[in-house]
Design a protein around this motif. Sequence first.
Motif, mmCIF file in Angstrom:
data_model
loop_
_atom_site.group_PDB
_atom_site.id
_atom_site.type_symbol
_atom_site.label_atom_id
_atom_site.label_comp_id
_atom_site.label_asym_id
_atom_site.label_seq_id
_atom_site.Cartn_x
_atom_site.Cartn_y
_atom_site.Cartn_z
ATOM 1 N N ASN A 28 0.818 -1.209 0.000
ATOM 2 C CA ASN A 28 0.000 0.000 0.000
ATOM 3 C C ASN A 28 0.849 1.254 0.000
ATOM 4 O O ASN A 28 0.418 2.302 -0.499
ATOM 5 C CB ASN A 28 -0.929 0.003 1.226
ATOM 6 C CG ASN A 28 -2.226 -0.712 0.951
ATOM 7 O OD1 ASN A 28 -2.337 -1.475 0.002
ATOM 8 N ND2 ASN A 28 -3.204 -0.486 1.800
ATOM 9 N N THR A 29 2.056 1.187 0.573
ATOM 10 C CA THR A 29 2.901 2.374 0.617
ATOM 11 C C THR A 29 3.226 2.870 -0.788
ATOM 12 O O THR A 29 3.275 4.080 -1.033
ATOM 13 C CB THR A 29 4.198 2.086 1.381
ATOM 14 O OG1 THR A 29 4.859 0.960 0.787
ATOM 15 C CG2 THR A 29 3.910 1.788 2.833
ATOM 16 N N VAL A 30 3.444 1.959 -1.715
ATOM 17 C CA VAL A 30 3.705 2.348 -3.102
ATOM 18 C C VAL A 30 2.479 3.038 -3.694
ATOM 19 O O VAL A 30 2.588 4.068 -4.374
ATOM 20 C CB VAL A 30 4.116 1.126 -3.942
ATOM 21 C CG1 VAL A 30 4.150 1.467 -5.435
ATOM 22 C CG2 VAL A 30 5.480 0.606 -3.497
ATOM 23 N N LEU A 31 1.299 2.494 -3.426
ATOM 24 C CA LEU A 31 0.065 3.102 -3.940
ATOM 25 C C LEU A 31 -0.141 4.493 -3.355
ATOM 26 O O LEU A 31 -0.567 5.419 -4.047
ATOM 27 C CB LEU A 31 -1.139 2.221 -3.602
ATOM 28 C CG LEU A 31 -1.136 0.794 -4.140
ATOM 29 C CD1 LEU A 31 -2.436 0.095 -3.762
ATOM 30 C CD2 LEU A 31 -0.935 0.770 -5.647
ATOM 31 N N GLU A 32 0.152 4.631 -2.061
ATOM 32 C CA GLU A 32 -0.020 5.924 -1.409
ATOM 33 C C GLU A 32 0.904 6.971 -2.026
ATOM 34 O O GLU A 32 0.506 8.123 -2.234
ATOM 35 C CB GLU A 32 0.245 5.773 0.086
ATOM 36 C CG GLU A 32 -0.837 4.963 0.794
ATOM 37 C CD GLU A 32 -0.431 4.500 2.181
ATOM 38 O OE1 GLU A 32 -1.262 3.863 2.858
ATOM 39 O OE2 GLU A 32 0.715 4.746 2.589
ATOM 40 N N ALA A 33 2.148 6.583 -2.308
ATOM 41 C CA ALA A 33 3.097 7.509 -2.935
ATOM 42 C C ALA A 33 2.603 7.928 -4.316
ATOM 43 O O ALA A 33 2.590 9.121 -4.651
ATOM 44 C CB ALA A 33 4.473 6.852 -3.029
ATOM 45 N N LEU A 34 2.185 6.958 -5.116
ATOM 46 C CA LEU A 34 1.694 7.268 -6.458
ATOM 47 C C LEU A 34 0.506 8.218 -6.389
ATOM 48 O O LEU A 34 0.408 9.185 -7.154
ATOM 49 C CB LEU A 34 1.305 5.978 -7.180
ATOM 50 C CG LEU A 34 2.424 4.977 -7.475
ATOM 51 C CD1 LEU A 34 1.837 3.672 -8.010
ATOM 52 C CD2 LEU A 34 3.433 5.553 -8.466
ATOM 53 N N ALA A 35 -0.419 7.936 -5.475
ATOM 54 C CA ALA A 35 -1.621 8.762 -5.356
ATOM 55 C C ALA A 35 -1.274 10.200 -4.974
ATOM 56 O O ALA A 35 -2.001 11.133 -5.328
ATOM 57 C CB ALA A 35 -2.572 8.158 -4.337
ATOM 58 N N CYS A 36 -0.169 10.382 -4.241
ATOM 59 C CA CYS A 36 0.265 11.714 -3.841
ATOM 60 C C CYS A 36 1.104 12.400 -4.919
ATOM 61 O O CYS A 36 1.629 13.496 -4.689
ATOM 62 C CB CYS A 36 1.047 11.645 -2.533
ATOM 63 S SG CYS A 36 0.019 11.260 -1.096
ATOM 64 N N GLY A 37 1.234 11.754 -6.075
ATOM 65 C CA GLY A 37 1.994 12.349 -7.163
ATOM 66 C C GLY A 37 3.483 12.333 -6.925
ATOM 67 O O GLY A 37 4.217 13.180 -7.453
ATOM 68 N N THR A 38 3.957 11.348 -6.156
ATOM 69 C CA THR A 38 5.379 11.215 -5.863
ATOM 70 C C THR A 38 5.941 10.041 -6.659
ATOM 71 O O THR A 38 5.513 8.894 -6.442
ATOM 72 C CB THR A 38 5.607 10.970 -4.358
ATOM 73 O OG1 THR A 38 4.964 12.015 -3.618
ATOM 74 C CG2 THR A 38 7.087 10.939 -4.022
ATOM 75 N N PRO A 39 6.866 10.289 -7.598
ATOM 76 C CA PRO A 39 7.424 9.182 -8.386
ATOM 77 C C PRO A 39 8.085 8.140 -7.487
ATOM 78 O O PRO A 39 8.601 8.472 -6.409
ATOM 79 C CB PRO A 39 8.462 9.875 -9.278
ATOM 80 C CG PRO A 39 8.069 11.304 -9.303
ATOM 81 C CD PRO A 39 7.437 11.581 -7.966
ATOM 82 N N VAL A 40 8.089 6.896 -7.934
ATOM 83 C CA VAL A 40 8.579 5.776 -7.133
ATOM 84 C C VAL A 40 9.776 5.120 -7.805
ATOM 85 O O VAL A 40 9.738 4.815 -8.994
ATOM 86 C CB VAL A 40 7.466 4.731 -6.931
ATOM 87 C CG1 VAL A 40 7.997 3.503 -6.193
ATOM 88 C CG2 VAL A 40 6.288 5.341 -6.179
ATOM 89 N N ALA A 41 10.828 4.905 -7.028
ATOM 90 C CA ALA A 41 11.939 4.057 -7.449
ATOM 91 C C ALA A 41 11.899 2.823 -6.556
ATOM 92 O O ALA A 41 11.992 2.945 -5.329
ATOM 93 C CB ALA A 41 13.271 4.785 -7.297
ATOM 94 N N ALA A 42 11.720 1.648 -7.150
ATOM 95 C CA ALA A 42 11.463 0.454 -6.347
ATOM 96 C C ALA A 42 12.117 -0.778 -6.953
ATOM 97 O O ALA A 42 12.433 -0.819 -8.141
ATOM 98 C CB ALA A 42 9.955 0.224 -6.217
ATOM 99 N N THR A 43 12.291 -1.792 -6.109
ATOM 100 C CA THR A 43 12.764 -3.082 -6.597
ATOM 101 C C THR A 43 11.592 -3.837 -7.209
ATOM 102 O O THR A 43 10.474 -3.822 -6.678
ATOM 103 C CB THR A 43 13.381 -3.914 -5.463
ATOM 104 O OG1 THR A 43 12.486 -3.929 -4.335
ATOM 105 C CG2 THR A 43 14.716 -3.330 -5.028
ATOM 106 N N ALA A 44 11.844 -4.494 -8.319
ATOM 107 C CA ALA A 44 10.781 -5.163 -9.081
ATOM 108 C C ALA A 44 10.545 -6.565 -8.534
ATOM 109 O O ALA A 44 10.858 -7.573 -9.174
ATOM 110 C CB ALA A 44 11.148 -5.209 -10.560
ATOM 111 N N VAL A 45 9.982 -6.644 -7.325
ATOM 112 C CA VAL A 45 9.666 -7.934 -6.724
ATOM 113 C C VAL A 45 8.163 -8.047 -6.535
ATOM 114 O O VAL A 45 7.459 -7.041 -6.424
ATOM 115 C CB VAL A 45 10.391 -8.127 -5.371
ATOM 116 C CG1 VAL A 45 11.903 -8.073 -5.554
ATOM 117 C CG2 VAL A 45 9.955 -7.086 -4.350
#
Length: 455
Positions: free
Chosen positions: A339-356
Motif C-alpha cells: 500500500n505504501t507504493v500506492l499511497e506515494a503514487l496517489a500523492c503524485g510522488t514518483p517511485v523508485a522500487a525493486t521489481a519484486v
Amino acid sequence: MALNLHRAYQLRGYRAWLAVGRKTSDNPSVLLIPNDDYRNLWVKTWFRVRDFVAAWEFGPSTKTLYRLFHQIGRLGEPSRLLDRWRGREDFHFPGTRHLLDTLPQQPNIVHCHNLHGGYFDLQALPWLSRQVPVILTLHDMWLLTGHCAHSFACERWKTGCGNCPDLSIPPVVKRDATAQNWHRKREVYRKSRLHIATPSRWLMDKVKDSMLMEGAVECRVIPNGVDLSVFQPAADRREARASLGLPQEAKILLFTANTIRGNIWKDYAMLRAAVMKVAESLKQRQLLFVALGEEAPPEQTGEARIVFIPFQQDTRVVARYYQAADLYIHAARADTFPNTVLEALACGTPVAATAVGGIPEQVKGLRLTPDTGKPIGPEFNAYTPEEATGILVRQGDAVAMAEAVVTLLKDKELRQRLGENAARDARERFDLNKQVEAYLAWYEELAQARNTGKH
C-alpha cells in the motif's frame, strides 16, 4: 486493508462487522473472536489474571508478570505446547467455530484476510464455508506454504515443503514440520469451498500453482486501493514540508515500512548503500532520507542525513510525508502489493522500487534509453516518459537504485512528469472506491447464487 473495506461498507449503508483476534478500540462493529471463552478452566483463570495485570501501568514489571501468567495459563493446553515444540502451526483457537454466534445476525458473506495472526483455526474453513460463502483474500503466501509468509527463491511449497531451508522466516516455527503443515492445509482446502482473491496477478499465479486450488471455487484479482481524499498531490509542497519541519531546499527521499531496519521483507542495507551513492553523485546538495515507521537516532553518511520517524496513526500526516518528498524509494526483498507504493503514487510522488512480487503491477517503470546516457532498462521498465510513474530495478541492486534516484533528482521536468502520471494512474487504477465496488459486486453475486441454491 480489511479495516478500510469494513469502514467503506458501513458508509454505504451495509451492516458489516470486523472479527479480530485482539481488539484495541471501543468500536461496536469490531468483534473479538471469543477464543479464550472456549478454553479450559485452568487457561481461562490464568488468562483472566493476565488481563487484570495488563490493566496496570507499572512499567517493565507489569510486562514481566503478564508474560508469566500467560505462560502459566498455556500449561493447561499441553497438546498446543507440544504442537509448537514439534513445529506444527498453531490452530488452537476454539472461538473460530463460534464466530457466527458472535454476530447480531447471520451474514451473507464471510470475507477472510490474513489468517496467520494467532487467532484463527484454519481447520474451521470446511465448516465455515458450508455455512456461508467464504471469500479468502491473500496478502502473502502463508496459505500456500508449510510455514512462511514469503518463500523468497524456495519453491518447495509447490510439491509439499519439507527440508525447509529457513525456519526463521515469519511466521517462525521451532522445528521442521513444514511437510506436515503443508499436508494439513491441503486436507483443509480439499474439504472447503473457497472464493479466492489476491491483490496482484503475481500472487494469483502462485495460488494457481498451489494446493489451495483444490478448494477454490473461483479466483479473482482485485487490486488494493487507497483513499484518494487523503492521499492526493500536494497543493503546495513547501507548505507540506513546513508542516513537518522538513528543510525546504533539501532533496528528500522517503521510505516507509514497519520496523524498517529489521524488517525481513525490506532491504534497508541496500537502501542505505544506495543513499550513500546518491550523496556522492549530488555533492554540494543537501540530501535527506526520511525513514517513516521506526524510532531511532538519526544517521549521517557523508552528505546524506537519515532521519527516522515513528509510526504515524494519522493517515493525513502520513500523506504529508509523501507530499513533501521528491521521491519515494521502496527496496523490498519480498512484497505482494504494498500500500505504501500506492499511497506515494496517489500523492503524485514518483517511485523508485525493486521489481519484486506485485510491485511491477503498481509502478509503470520508465524505459531508460541510450538517449539518456543510460543502458536500456530490463523487461519491467517498458514505459515512455508520457506513461511512466517511476523506475524499477532488480532486487538487491544498490547501484541501479542510486542511478535511478540520481536520474530523477537531476531532471526536475522528468520528475514532475512522472509525478503527474503517477497521480493520474492512481486515480484510474488504485482508488479505494473501485476495490470496494469490486468486492460488493462479488458479494452480491455470491448471495444471489446462494439464494438460488447454486452455492
